[in-house]
Design a protein around this motif. Structure first.
Motif, PDB file in Angstrom:
ATOM      1  N   LEU A 173      27.108  40.481  37.574  1.00 19.65           N
ATOM      2  CA  LEU A 173      27.917  39.323  37.206  1.00 19.65           C
ATOM      3  C   LEU A 173      29.365  39.738  36.982  1.00 19.65           C
ATOM      4  N   ALA A 174      30.259  38.826  37.330  1.00 13.44           N
ATOM      5  CA  ALA A 174      31.684  39.035  37.085  1.00 13.44           C
ATOM      6  C   ALA A 174      32.277  37.714  36.625  1.00 13.44           C
ATOM      7  N   LEU A 175      33.234  37.793  35.720  1.00 12.98           N
ATOM      8  CA  LEU A 175      33.916  36.601  35.223  1.00 12.98           C
ATOM      9  C   LEU A 175      35.083  36.279  36.160  1.00 12.98           C
ATOM     10  N   ILE A 176      35.161  35.017  36.605  1.00 11.12           N
ATOM     11  CA  ILE A 176      36.240  34.616  37.508  1.00 11.12           C
ATOM     12  C   ILE A 176      37.005  33.431  36.917  1.00 11.12           C
ATOM     13  N   ASP A 177      38.232  33.231  37.413  1.00 15.55           N
ATOM     14  CA  ASP A 177      39.019  32.079  36.991  1.00 15.55           C
ATOM     15  C   ASP A 177      38.983  31.015  38.087  1.00 15.55           C
ATOM     16  N   ARG A 178      39.770  29.951  37.918  1.00 15.42           N
ATOM     17  CA  ARG A 178      39.730  28.826  38.856  1.00 15.42           C
ATOM     18  C   ARG A 178      40.238  29.181  40.244  1.00 15.42           C
ATOM     19  N   ASP A 179      40.990  30.271  40.362  1.00 17.74           N
ATOM     20  CA  ASP A 179      41.464  30.716  41.669  1.00 17.74           C
ATOM     21  C   ASP A 179      40.497  31.689  42.326  1.00 17.74           C
ATOM     22  N   GLY A 180      39.374  31.954  41.647  1.00 17.38           N
ATOM     23  CA  GLY A 180      38.404  32.891  42.200  1.00 17.38           C
ATOM     24  C   GLY A 180      38.735  34.341  41.929  1.00 17.38           C
ATOM     25  N   GLU A 181      39.747  34.602  41.091  1.00 16.69           N
ATOM     26  CA  GLU A 181      40.125  35.970  40.760  1.00 16.69           C
ATOM     27  C   GLU A 181      39.141  36.562  39.755  1.00 16.69           C
ATOM     28  N   VAL A 182      38.690  37.782  40.019  1.00 14.10           N
ATOM     29  CA  VAL A 182      37.783  38.471  39.093  1.00 14.10           C
ATOM     30  C   VAL A 182      38.590  38.956  37.894  1.00 14.10           C
TER      31      VAL A 182
END
Length: 302
Positions: A173-182
């Motif tokens: 799992l990785a946390l991403i933001d609304r732009d899809g950036e990890v």
């Protein structure tokens, strides 16, 4: 009154001859002068004039080129800059405080390493633009503002990225933001409330899906994860194990239709496996094996 006759008005013969000869000599001299002038092309005359003007300019330019290539100009400029910086320090223009606003997730040491300034540094030597660019290379920082606030303060404002979802890839799992950036792959326990998305291109399309789910909050709170299918559409996985198959287009309309049916008939609380919304204005319900068997076995008579 005396009378002038024709003979009196006429000039003596020898005077007329001398006048004609003088005119002929003047004409000949003018012709010779013009011929000499034409022997030198006009462009050459202009070139000579330009050359006389350009010669000193070229000489000065050559000296400047030599000074530049040998580093003389650079050395002189560096010495002048250093002397000026020393004067600003003597005047009290040195860093005494660094103020940072908006830092919640970004590591403090990473911020200071990006700014590259410490107490006592000449504040006029500090470059806010370089610091801003280095700050925006940090994972959590979307935008940064850096200012020199004279006489002794460096001010930094961070606009951090907002976590949107947990992206499952390669079993991790990785946390991403609304732009899809990890943003991070560590300490994800405090983000368990976020939707988990699955699929190689899931981060690219997750913002649209979450926006549509936000219009049906009663349904949204039951969704635990979403899988990207064939790079074309989504399957939603609910907390009770039911799968909702969404269409490729008009996701909002399909979700609204399901929310209306759920409000009327509690479709999702039945003994079902999946709800297919890929057909317009229609629900296709897949029941569980146990429910199907119960329908095939006739009820026992009492």
């Amino acid at each position: 009154m005396s009378r002038l006759n024709k003979q009196t008005l006429c000039a003596p013969r020898d005077l007329r001859a001398r006048t004609v000869e003088r005119a002929r000599d003047a004409t000949q001299k003018a012709t010779e002068k013009a011929n000499r002038r034409r022997s030198t092309p006009r462009w050459m005359e202009k070139a000579l004039r330009v050359g006389l003007i350009a010669l000193p300019v070229i000489a000065v330019g050559g000296a400047g080129t030599w000074a530049y290539q040998t580093g003389w100009f650079g050395t002189l400029a560096d010495r002048a800059t250093a002397a000026l910086i020393d004067l600003t320090v003597d005047a009290g223009l040195e860093v005494q405080e660094v103020l940072v606003e908006g830092r919640n997730e970004t590591d403090r040491d990473a911020v200071m390493a990006a700014i590259q300034v410490k107490r006592g540094d000449p504040i006029m030597k500090f470059d806010p633009e370089i610091a801003r660019a280095d700050l925006e290379r940090l994972r959590w920082v979307a935008n940064a503002t850096v200012e020199r606030r004279l006489p002794d303060t460096v001010f930094v404002r961070l606009d951090e990225r907002r976590p949107m979802a947990l992206w499952q890839r390669d079993g991790k799992l990785a946390l991403i933001d609304r732009d899809g950036e990890v943003l991070t792959e560590r300490e994800l326990g405090r983000y368990n409330n976020l939707l988990q998305i699955i699929g190689a291109d899931a981060p690219k399309h997750a913002q649209e899906l979450l926006g549509q789910l936000g219009t049906v909050p009663a349904l949204y709170k039951r969704v635990t994860s979403a899988s990207r299918i064939g790079g074309r559409r989504w399957d939603l996985h609910l907390s009770n194990g039911v799968t909702v198959r969404l269409p490729e287009s008009d996701i909002g309309g399909a979700l609204q239709h399901l929310a209306e049916q759920e409000a009327r008939q509690s479709v999702l609380d039945r003994d079902i496996v999946a709800v297919d919304l890929r057909l317009p204005d229609r629900l296709v319900i897949q029941t569980s094996t146990a429910a199907a068997q119960r329908r095939r076995v006739p009820e026992e008579k009492i």
